[in-house]
Structures are given as C-alpha cells and as structure tokens.
Design a protein around this motif. Structure first.
Motif, PDB file in Angstrom:
ATOM      1  N   ALA A  91       0.780  -1.114  -0.010  1.00 14.20           N
ATOM      2  CA  ALA A  91       0.004   0.019  -0.016  1.00 14.20           C
ATOM      3  C   ALA A  91       0.792   1.243  -0.177  1.00 14.20           C
ATOM      4  N   LEU A  92       1.898   1.221   0.819  1.00 13.95           N
ATOM      5  CA  LEU A  92       2.823   2.330   0.738  1.00 13.95           C
ATOM      6  C   LEU A  92       3.514   2.646  -0.442  1.00 13.95           C
ATOM      7  N   ALA A  93       4.058   1.555  -1.047  1.00 19.87           N
ATOM      8  CA  ALA A  93       4.498   1.756  -2.290  1.00 19.87           C
ATOM      9  C   ALA A  93       3.659   2.143  -3.454  1.00 19.87           C
ATOM     10  N   ALA A  94       2.308   1.576  -3.377  1.00 18.36           N
ATOM     11  CA  ALA A  94       1.523   2.300  -4.392  1.00 18.36           C
ATOM     12  C   ALA A  94       1.190   3.706  -4.051  1.00 18.36           C
ATOM     13  N   ALA A  95       0.918   4.099  -2.730  1.00 19.87           N
ATOM     14  CA  ALA A  95       0.551   5.310  -2.459  1.00 19.87           C
ATOM     15  C   ALA A  95       1.620   6.458  -2.855  1.00 19.87           C
ATOM     16  N   TYR A  96       2.704   6.247  -2.641  1.00 25.02           N
ATOM     17  CA  TYR A  96       3.870   7.063  -2.970  1.00 25.02           C
ATOM     18  C   TYR A  96       4.540   6.897  -4.369  1.00 25.02           C
ATOM     19  N   GLU A  97       4.050   5.760  -4.889  1.00 24.96           N
ATOM     20  CA  GLU A  97       4.704   5.649  -6.436  1.00 24.96           C
ATOM     21  C   GLU A  97       6.011   5.427  -6.200  1.00 24.96           C
ATOM     22  N   ASP A  98       6.569   4.498  -5.242  1.00 27.96           N
ATOM     23  CA  ASP A  98       7.778   4.223  -5.167  1.00 27.96           C
ATOM     24  C   ASP A  98       8.051   2.790  -4.541  1.00 27.96           C
ATOM     25  N   PRO A  99       8.715   1.768  -5.048  1.00 26.02           N
ATOM     26  CA  PRO A  99       8.860   0.586  -4.629  1.00 26.02           C
ATOM     27  C   PRO A  99       9.583   0.481  -3.302  1.00 26.02           C
ATOM     28  N   ALA A 100      10.299   1.438  -2.924  1.00 24.14           N
ATOM     29  CA  ALA A 100      11.119   1.394  -1.758  1.00 24.14           C
ATOM     30  C   ALA A 100      10.143   2.160  -0.777  1.00 24.14           C
ATOM     31  N   ALA A 101       9.197   2.620  -0.743  1.00 23.05           N
ATOM     32  CA  ALA A 101       8.398   3.375   0.279  1.00 23.05           C
ATOM     33  C   ALA A 101       7.916   2.464   1.323  1.00 23.05           C
TER      34      ALA A 101
END
Length: 224
Positions: free
Chosen positions: A102-112
């Motif tokens: 979910a964090l990776a999707a929200a921030y559009e960053d796989p590392a998030a």
C-alpha cells in the motif's frame, strides 16, 4: 490473502496534503471480499467487535475490533481488560505485506514500503448513523505511516491540520476499495468521518451494508 494489485478501475494517487495520499479503487473486489471474511472472523473473537467506551463515559458510535494489539482510549495492550480479558488475535503476516504494498502504491515508489512493519490494525464498522470525530492517531510510539483501507459504503473523510480540530480541512469521499495513507508531515493530522452514505457500497464486496475501515499502524511497542 492474495497478492494485492491495483484494481482495474484504480486511479492515480492524489496527494491531499504533504504525506497524505488517496488511491481510489486500490483493492479489487476479490481482495475486498477476502478482507471482509477476515474481519468477520476477528469480529467474532477472541475479543469481539464492540462499541468502545470513552473515559468520559461516552460510547463511540462505530464498533471496533483489533488485531495484534488491543486499543482502548488511549493505550495499547495485548489483552482486552476492558472487554473480556482475552488476548487479541495475532496480526497476520499477509496484512503486514499488504501494508508495505500500500505504501509503495501511494507514494509511487517501490522502496516506500521497505522496512514498514505494522503490528496492529484497528477495524471500525460504521452503520448508517456512525461517525468519527476529529482526532489524531497518536497513541503509538512510532511515527510510521498509518495505512487505511475502506470497504462498503462511501463516507466523507475529513482531513484537517496538525495544530487542532478546527479548519482548515479538506473533505473527500472514500469509496469501497480505496486506500488512504497518513504519513510524513500529515502523520499526526487531525481527521474524522462526519458522514456515511448508506446504500452506496457494492454488495459484491462481501459487505451488504455499512462501512469497514481497516487502519494498520506500527505501535513501536515491540514484544512488550
């Protein structure tokens, strides 16, 4: 829980305030049904879903069940001494993985999502009359992001500021399958739900009526 991929109708993430991101339609109907099934199991116990009593004697209009840690105003514990004394259900690994994606999707960053390790979820059920007043999620000892998933009826979600419960705030609609993240500068923003729209959910989600809101958090309490 199946690997979460964006639903076919998912829209692009929208930053409502710095660190506060709305991703419409993130959960597919299959994923929503699986979450509803899991929530029904947790609602039955070992600590049942209930209306939480506040220290001032008031009773919250939403009904709540917790996994991982038991929340009561305004603290976490492993056992629900204010309900039946039982230990809450364990926080599942698949839900932690869902939070990272979910964090990776929200921030559009796989590392998030790397290193994100939620260890509790508060699951609130809203009937047509339930509301949630403006509040901060601040009982955790960690400032890691809060991941929120909505299933069922659409609600008005009010995102305020970090200074207090009053304006300025922004109202948005959260519909079934939506993801919302509170992180970064907005981690401690006041927020609430002033209204739910009965009958707006899709029964194919597994929920015939009402709204489920699942919020994943990092307590920062470790193995206490």
């Amino acid at each position: 829980m199946k690997r979460a991929t964006p639903a076919a109708s998912a829209l692009f993430p929208a930053e409502i305030a710095p660190g506060a991101v709305h991703v419409p339609g993130w959960l597919s109907l299959d994923q929503q049904r699986e979450l509803v099934d899991a929530c029904r199991r947790w609602a039955a116990g070992p600590v049942p879903m209930r209306h939480t009593r506040l220290p001032n004697g008031g009773v919250m209009s939403v009904r709540t069940v917790c996994v991982g840690w038991h929340w009561r105003p305004y603290a976490y514990s492993r056992t629900a001494e204010d309900v039946n004394g039982a230990r809450v259900a364990e926080f599942p690994d698949w839900m932690a993985d869902l939070g990272r994606r979910a964090l990776a999707a929200a921030y559009e960053d796989p590392a998030a999502g790397e290193g994100y390790a939620p260890d509790t979820a508060l699951i609130n059920f809203y009937d047509g009359a339930a509301k949630m007043g403006m509040h901060q999620d601040k009982d955790e000892r960690s400032d890691a992001s809060v991941v929120s998933l909505s299933i069922g009826d659409t609600c008005v979600f009010r995102l305020g500021n970090t200074a207090g419960r009053n304006r300025p705030w922004t109202d948005i609609h959260l519909a079934s399958g939506d993801l919302f993240v509170l992180g970064g500068p907005s981690r401690y923003a006041y927020h609430g739900v002033p209204r739910v729209y009965p009958g707006t959910g899709d029964p194919a989600s597994g929920l015939a009526g009402g709204r489920l809101n699942i919020t994943m958090r990092v307590t920062g309490l470790g193995g206490v």
